[in-house]
Design an enzyme around this catalytic site. Sequence first.
Site, PDB file in Angstrom:
ATOM      1  N   GLU A   1       0.741  -1.218   0.007  1.00 20.81           N
ATOM      2  CA  GLU A   1       0.027   0.042   0.063  1.00 20.81           C
ATOM      3  C   GLU A   1       0.689   1.152  -0.104  1.00 20.81           C
ATOM      4  O   GLU A   1       1.897   1.342   0.773  1.00 20.81           O
ATOM      5  CB  GLU A   1      -0.780   0.008   1.207  1.00 20.81           C
ATOM      6  CG  GLU A   1      -1.759   1.113   1.557  1.00 20.81           C
ATOM      7  CD  GLU A   1      -2.427   1.026   2.566  1.00 20.81           C
ATOM      8  OE1 GLU A   1      -3.525   1.889   3.026  1.00 20.81           O
ATOM      9  OE2 GLU A   1      -1.929   0.491   3.704  1.00 20.81           O
TER      10      GLU A   1
ATOM     11  N   LYS B   1      -9.686   2.314  -1.996  1.00 16.53           N
ATOM     12  CA  LYS B   1      -9.763   1.961  -0.792  1.00 16.53           C
ATOM     13  C   LYS B   1     -11.227   2.091  -0.303  1.00 16.53           C
ATOM     14  O   LYS B   1     -11.404   3.237  -0.090  1.00 16.53           O
ATOM     15  CB  LYS B   1      -8.746   2.375   0.210  1.00 16.53           C
ATOM     16  CG  LYS B   1      -8.710   1.430   1.635  1.00 16.53           C
ATOM     17  CD  LYS B   1      -7.336   2.304   2.232  1.00 16.53           C
ATOM     18  CE  LYS B   1      -7.181   1.698   3.567  1.00 16.53           C
ATOM     19  NZ  LYS B   1      -6.053   2.200   4.513  1.00 16.53           N
TER      20      LYS B   1
ATOM     21  N   CYS C   1      -5.362  -2.910   2.819  1.00 15.34           N
ATOM     22  CA  CYS C   1      -5.127  -2.907   4.421  1.00 15.34           C
ATOM     23  C   CYS C   1      -6.240  -2.903   5.009  1.00 15.34           C
ATOM     24  O   CYS C   1      -6.878  -4.128   5.264  1.00 15.34           O
ATOM     25  CB  CYS C   1      -4.427  -1.474   4.714  1.00 15.34           C
ATOM     26  SG  CYS C   1      -3.483  -1.502   6.152  1.00 15.34           S
TER      27      CYS C   1
END
Length: 260
Positions: A44, A110, A144
């Site tokens: 990331e 995300k 994540c």
Amino acid sequence: MKDLLAVTLIQTNLVWENPIQNRIDLEKKIRAIKNQTNLVVLPEMFTTGFSMNPEPLAEKMTGDTLQWMQRLSTELQFAITGSIIVTEDGHFRNRLLFVTPNGTTTHYDKRHTFTLAGEHQFYKAGTKKVIIDYLGWKICPLICYDLRFPVWARNTEDYDVLLYVANWPKPRVNAWDALLQARAIENMSYCIGVNRVGLDANALEYSGNSACYDALGNKISNIPLNKEATETVSLTKEHIKYYREQLQFLQDRENFSVSL
């Protein structure tokens, strides 16, 4: 369609908020890959570290990092993926880019911004789950904090690979290990997680713990902890087909839609 997909995980330290140096360092690692591969996975925010300072760091979709990924992917003939800071429509986004050798670029924003670090104050959350068809493999890329939310990852699309890129700190890495394995088991898919190592400018330590699990939750990678490392794992369609036919757990899943 390929029955075997070779995926290379690059677990690396990152230079804080220095895209140029990170691209230089990562290109050396990418060019040093010895095994034949189809896909290279970077962490990331691989050009900056997990920064809440997007304004001077954000790139447009036509920016240097995407061009760099396209150049390497075309030259070396494998796909490259990882997330960077992107600016678009007046918003900053933590965006995963998936670049293939034929020039195709797919992106995923995300969904779950990390409120504990204030990510939601700087980055606009994504609203769309993305399934990438690459070499006949259906890949679901996530980022994540998304790992903590199983409903968003639920395998309603019969994807083959669930892929997480991360900056997941060492103090909570037990959760990273457990949830990666759980996502593989509950979705009957391969699950790959690529995390960084080292210290960032906020004195957060990262131990890596990058890994690949098969559809039964068996760990099939051997990446060391707390150090930079590169490993290529081989995924097979036969593994997924056999266990989904033998166990058929996905056929008993609930039907639901996600409301945003």
